[in-house]
Design a protein around this motif. Structure first.
Motif, PDB file in Angstrom:
ATOM      1  N   VAL A   1       2.513   8.067  -9.519  1.00  0.00           N
ATOM      2  CA  VAL A   1       3.751   8.839  -9.364  1.00  0.00           C
ATOM      3  C   VAL A   1       4.375   9.218 -10.706  1.00  0.00           C
ATOM      4  CG1 VAL A   1       4.312   7.795  -7.132  1.00  0.00           C
ATOM      5  CG2 VAL A   1       5.114   6.708  -9.247  1.00  0.00           C
ATOM      6  N   ASP A   2       5.212  10.255 -10.626  1.00  0.00           N
ATOM      7  CA  ASP A   2       6.063  10.680 -11.737  1.00  0.00           C
ATOM      8  C   ASP A   2       7.436  11.004 -11.176  1.00  0.00           C
ATOM      9  OD1 ASP A   2       4.934  10.726 -14.379  1.00  0.00           O
ATOM     10  OD2 ASP A   2       3.479  12.177 -13.638  1.00  0.00           O
ATOM     11  N   GLY A   3       8.274   9.990 -11.029  1.00  0.00           N
ATOM     12  CA  GLY A   3       9.608  10.224 -10.490  1.00  0.00           C
ATOM     13  C   GLY A   3      10.103   9.028  -9.697  1.00  0.00           C
ATOM     14  N   ASP A   4      11.326   9.139  -9.217  1.00  0.00           N
ATOM     15  CA  ASP A   4      11.981   8.035  -8.520  1.00  0.00           C
ATOM     16  C   ASP A   4      11.479   7.896  -7.085  1.00  0.00           C
ATOM     17  OD1 ASP A   4      13.427   7.705 -10.814  1.00  0.00           O
ATOM     18  OD2 ASP A   4      15.211   8.750 -10.079  1.00  0.00           O
ATOM     19  N   VAL A   5      11.547   6.676  -6.566  1.00  0.00           N
ATOM     20  CA  VAL A   5      11.091   6.392  -5.207  1.00  0.00           C
ATOM     21  C   VAL A   5      11.792   7.283  -4.192  1.00  0.00           C
ATOM     22  CG1 VAL A   5      11.042   4.675  -3.370  1.00  0.00           C
ATOM     23  CG2 VAL A   5      10.429   4.012  -5.690  1.00  0.00           C
ATOM     24  N   GLU A   6      13.104   7.360  -4.257  1.00  0.00           N
ATOM     25  CA  GLU A   6      13.849   8.101  -3.239  1.00  0.00           C
ATOM     26  C   GLU A   6      13.495   9.578  -3.244  1.00  0.00           C
ATOM     27  OE1 GLU A   6      15.430   6.699  -0.808  1.00  0.00           O
ATOM     28  OE2 GLU A   6      14.830   4.816  -1.746  1.00  0.00           O
ATOM     29  N   MET A   7      13.185  10.129  -4.411  1.00  0.00           N
ATOM     30  CA  MET A   7      12.855  11.554  -4.480  1.00  0.00           C
ATOM     31  C   MET A   7      11.417  11.842  -4.055  1.00  0.00           C
ATOM     32  SD  MET A   7      14.787  13.194  -7.731  1.00  0.00           S
ATOM     33  CE  MET A   7      16.583  13.071  -7.934  1.00  0.00           C
ATOM     34  N   LEU A   8      10.527  10.856  -4.191  1.00  0.00           N
ATOM     35  CA  LEU A   8       9.106  11.100  -3.924  1.00  0.00           C
ATOM     36  C   LEU A   8       8.584  10.363  -2.694  1.00  0.00           C
ATOM     37  CD1 LEU A   8       7.669  10.945  -7.566  1.00  0.00           C
ATOM     38  CD2 LEU A   8       8.277  12.960  -6.228  1.00  0.00           C
ATOM     39  N   ARG A   9       9.471   9.676  -1.986  1.00  0.00           N
ATOM     40  CA  ARG A   9       9.053   8.870  -0.830  1.00  0.00           C
ATOM     41  C   ARG A   9       8.203   9.679   0.152  1.00  0.00           C
ATOM     42  NH1 ARG A   9      11.308   4.235   1.438  1.00  0.00           N
ATOM     43  NH2 ARG A   9      12.968   4.317  -0.132  1.00  0.00           N
ATOM     44  N   ARG A  10       8.660  10.863   0.512  1.00  0.00           N
ATOM     45  CA  ARG A  10       7.952  11.673   1.515  1.00  0.00           C
ATOM     46  C   ARG A  10       6.621  12.194   0.960  1.00  0.00           C
ATOM     47  NH1 ARG A  10       7.293  16.953   2.833  1.00  0.00           N
ATOM     48  NH2 ARG A  10       7.021  17.429   5.058  1.00  0.00           N
ATOM     49  N   ASP A  11       6.601  12.561  -0.326  1.00  0.00           N
ATOM     50  CA  ASP A  11       5.376  13.103  -0.910  1.00  0.00           C
ATOM     51  C   ASP A  11       4.293  12.044  -1.030  1.00  0.00           C
ATOM     52  OD1 ASP A  11       6.326  15.742  -1.299  1.00  0.00           O
ATOM     53  OD2 ASP A  11       7.440  15.098  -3.058  1.00  0.00           O
ATOM     54  N   VAL A  12       4.679  10.804  -1.304  1.00  0.00           N
ATOM     55  CA  VAL A  12       3.714   9.721  -1.485  1.00  0.00           C
ATOM     56  C   VAL A  12       3.229   9.160  -0.148  1.00  0.00           C
ATOM     57  CG1 VAL A  12       3.489   7.344  -2.355  1.00  0.00           C
ATOM     58  CG2 VAL A  12       4.572   9.087  -3.770  1.00  0.00           C
ATOM     59  N   ALA A  13       3.993   9.357   0.910  1.00  0.00           N
ATOM     60  CA  ALA A  13       3.746   8.698   2.200  1.00  0.00           C
ATOM     61  C   ALA A  13       2.299   8.750   2.692  1.00  0.00           C
ATOM     62  CB  ALA A  13       4.680   9.276   3.264  1.00  0.00           C
ATOM     63  N   PRO A  14       1.552   9.854   2.526  1.00  0.00           N
ATOM     64  CA  PRO A  14       0.173   9.856   3.035  1.00  0.00           C
ATOM     65  C   PRO A  14      -0.717   8.768   2.442  1.00  0.00           C
ATOM     66  CG  PRO A  14       0.900  12.103   2.595  1.00  0.00           C
ATOM     67  CD  PRO A  14       1.965  11.204   2.053  1.00  0.00           C
ATOM     68  N   ILE A  15      -0.375   8.242   1.269  1.00  0.00           N
ATOM     69  CA  ILE A  15      -1.211   7.221   0.643  1.00  0.00           C
ATOM     70  C   ILE A  15      -1.342   5.984   1.525  1.00  0.00           C
ATOM     71  CG2 ILE A  15       0.489   5.831  -0.648  1.00  0.00           C
ATOM     72  CD1 ILE A  15      -2.652   7.304  -2.226  1.00  0.00           C
ATOM     73  N   PHE A  16      -0.351   5.753   2.388  1.00  0.00           N
ATOM     74  CA  PHE A  16      -0.374   4.568   3.240  1.00  0.00           C
ATOM     75  C   PHE A  16      -1.309   4.734   4.434  1.00  0.00           C
ATOM     76  CE2 PHE A  16       3.983   4.444   1.296  1.00  0.00           C
ATOM     77  CZ  PHE A  16       3.661   3.449   0.370  1.00  0.00           C
TER      78      PHE A  16
ATOM     79  N   LEU B   1      -9.172   6.246  -6.853  1.00  0.00           N
ATOM     80  CA  LEU B   1      -8.209   7.293  -7.157  1.00  0.00           C
ATOM     81  C   LEU B   1      -7.445   6.845  -8.402  1.00  0.00           C
ATOM     82  CD1 LEU B   1      -8.666   7.349  -3.972  1.00  0.00           C
ATOM     83  CD2 LEU B   1      -6.512   8.592  -3.866  1.00  0.00           C
ATOM     84  N   SER B   2      -7.114   7.761  -9.251  1.00  0.00           N
ATOM     85  CA  SER B   2      -6.380   7.399 -10.453  1.00  0.00           C
ATOM     86  C   SER B   2      -5.571   8.593 -10.933  1.00  0.00           C
ATOM     87  CB  SER B   2      -7.350   6.946 -11.558  1.00  0.00           C
ATOM     88  OG  SER B   2      -6.656   6.334 -12.628  1.00  0.00           O
ATOM     89  N   ASP B   3      -4.414   8.324 -11.530  1.00  0.00           N
ATOM     90  CA  ASP B   3      -3.636   9.375 -12.189  1.00  0.00           C
ATOM     91  C   ASP B   3      -3.410  10.586 -11.274  1.00  0.00           C
ATOM     92  OD1 ASP B   3      -3.621   8.442 -15.285  1.00  0.00           O
ATOM     93  OD2 ASP B   3      -5.530   7.939 -14.336  1.00  0.00           O
ATOM     94  N   VAL B   4      -2.919  10.312 -10.078  1.00  0.00           N
ATOM     95  CA  VAL B   4      -2.598  11.400  -9.147  1.00  0.00           C
ATOM     96  C   VAL B   4      -1.348  12.139  -9.618  1.00  0.00           C
ATOM     97  CG1 VAL B   4      -2.104  12.003  -6.756  1.00  0.00           C
ATOM     98  CG2 VAL B   4      -3.621  10.082  -7.266  1.00  0.00           C
ATOM     99  N   HIS B   5      -0.375  11.409 -10.123  1.00  0.00           N
ATOM    100  CA  HIS B   5       0.868  11.978 -10.668  1.00  0.00           C
ATOM    101  C   HIS B   5       1.628  12.806  -9.636  1.00  0.00           C
ATOM    102  CE1 HIS B   5       0.430  10.623 -14.819  1.00  0.00           C
ATOM    103  NE2 HIS B   5      -0.870  10.884 -14.702  1.00  0.00           N
ATOM    104  N   VAL B   6       1.857  12.194  -8.472  1.00  0.00           N
ATOM    105  CA  VAL B   6       2.737  12.833  -7.489  1.00  0.00           C
ATOM    106  C   VAL B   6       4.104  13.019  -8.143  1.00  0.00           C
ATOM    107  CG1 VAL B   6       3.861  12.580  -5.253  1.00  0.00           C
ATOM    108  CG2 VAL B   6       1.503  11.783  -5.574  1.00  0.00           C
TER     109      VAL B   6
END
Length: 388
Positions: free
Chosen positions: A202-217, A166-171
């Motif tokens: 990602v494109d943005g701060d951790v706190e703002m994107l935490r929920r959107d990125v979560a599925p990656i784990f 995976l590359s350049d997802v830009h959440v």
């Protein structure tokens, strides 16, 4: 990104946006006026109006995209992100046509001929059609690209090793949790031996994107899930993101390597920082020598490097395979051609002085939600011994 760099970036974007919009409105007014006899009077009258407020308004709309994910929460302003990003793509295509039409007009003048009056308006229609097709392309699921990778002297035990890239997802502004859930489910369904994420997650701060990125784990593979930073992690706040990704169970390779075992054979997996790291973080820069320190380079060695042009150094060090992203394949015309000014390797599989390079076109996209002449991809690479 330090606050002073963020302010400088927004200032440059503001000036650039205002300049492009001023140029665009000037060209559109010229083209509509030329074709006045073929257009409704109301359209002609509107073309002669004052463009200041439309220019200011659309410049501000474009600028708002770059605040979403850092100053404005993506989940709250997702609709605004789609509108501003969509207009950014339309503006780019319209500006390209405006410049082409102006160049054609100058050539016609030198030749002592005139362009058809309706040509300018027709070109605006073609740009609008390309925008719609590009948007439809982005809304399609990423293509699954299955790539056979022949490597010289590959041990028989490693033949058939499957790597999902995976590359350049830009959440961020327009890429959210639902997209990530679908990508993760598709990746896990492939049952790869190894999963790698080659930057710009990602494109943005951790706190703002935490929920959107979560599925990656939820990604899982027998040999593990590995991540390297891209330039957008540096822009978004690299230290918090690296810490967050590690906390989620993904291994981050920062100028280091790990030795993996597959079918009783060993393989080096190496990761380096992005080539632009030092621009955003004084303590970070790529260091392949450091990453290879202590490694048995006689083993098959796979390098994760965000930018393809890192392959020049990789080839000198005898790396077998480099996996990269960054280019998005150019994402949309005319960038599909201009990308070669920065990256000699745009997309797909290459041989560079004994090193095999694969460039992923990006699992997501950045900025305008448009892809023209390119396609988002989820890549499944299968290692094979080179034919004798």
């Amino acid at each position: 990104m330090p606050i002073y760099m963020r302010l400088a970036f927004l200032t440059v974007v503001s000036l650039l946006s205002y300049g492009l919009h001023s140029y665009l409105f000037s060209r559109v007014q010229h083209m509509l006026t030329e074709a006045a006899t073929s257009l409704p009077p109301a359209v002609v009258a509107a073309a002669k109006g004052d463009a200041l407020w439309p220019v200011v308004t659309l410049s501000a709309l474009t600028l708002s995209y770059f605040a979403i994910g850092s100053l404005l929460h993506p989940r709250t302003f997702r609709a605004l992100a789609w509108i501003s990003g969509g207009w950014m793509g339309a503006m780019t295509l319209l500006c390209v046509w405006g410049a082409v039409h102006q160049l054609l007009s100058l050539i016609a003048q030198l030749l002592g001929v005139s362009l058809p009056a309706e040509l300018g308006v027709a070109g605006l229609g073609v740009a609008a059609l390309l925008w719609a097709l590009g948007l439809a392309n982005v809304l399609r699921p990423p293509a699954l690209k299955e790539v056979s990778v022949p490597l010289k002297e590959l041990p028989a035990e490693l033949h058939g090793l499957r790597i999902a890239q995976l590359s350049d997802v830009h959440v961020g502004p327009t890429v959210g949790r639902a997209f990530m859930e679908r990508i993760v489910a598709r990746t896990n369904a492939l049952k790869p031996d190894l999963i790698v994420i080659t930057g710009d997650l990602v494109d943005g701060d951790v706190e703002m994107l935490r929920r959107d990125v979560a599925p990656i784990f939820e990604l899982t593979a027998p040999l593990g899930v590995y991540f390297i930073t891209g330039n957008h992690e540096l822009i978004s706040g690299v230290d918090p993101w690296v810490a967050h990704i590690r906390e989620g169970g993904i291994t981050v390779l920062e100028n280091e390597h790990q030795v993996l075992t597959h079918n009783d054979a060993l393989v080096n997996l190496v990761g380096v920082e992005d080539r632009d790291s030092a621009r955003f973080h004084p303590d970070r820069r790529p260091n392949l020598d450091q990453a290879l320190a202590g490694a048995d380079t006689e083993l098959t060695t796979i390098l994760l490097a965000h930018q393809p042009k890192a392959v020049r150094e990789a080839a000198i060090r005898g790396i077998d395979l480099q996996l990269s992203g960054h280019t998005h394949g150019g994402q949309m015309i005319p960038l599909t051609w201009l990308i070669y000014l920065d990256q000699p390797w745009r997309s797909g599989l290459y041989q560079v002085r004994g090193t095999t390079l694969y460039v992923n076109e990006g699992t997501g996209y950045w900025g305008p939600p448009i892809r023209i002449g390119t396609r988002s991809e989820l890549t499944l690479l299968t290692l094979e011994g080179a034919a004798p």
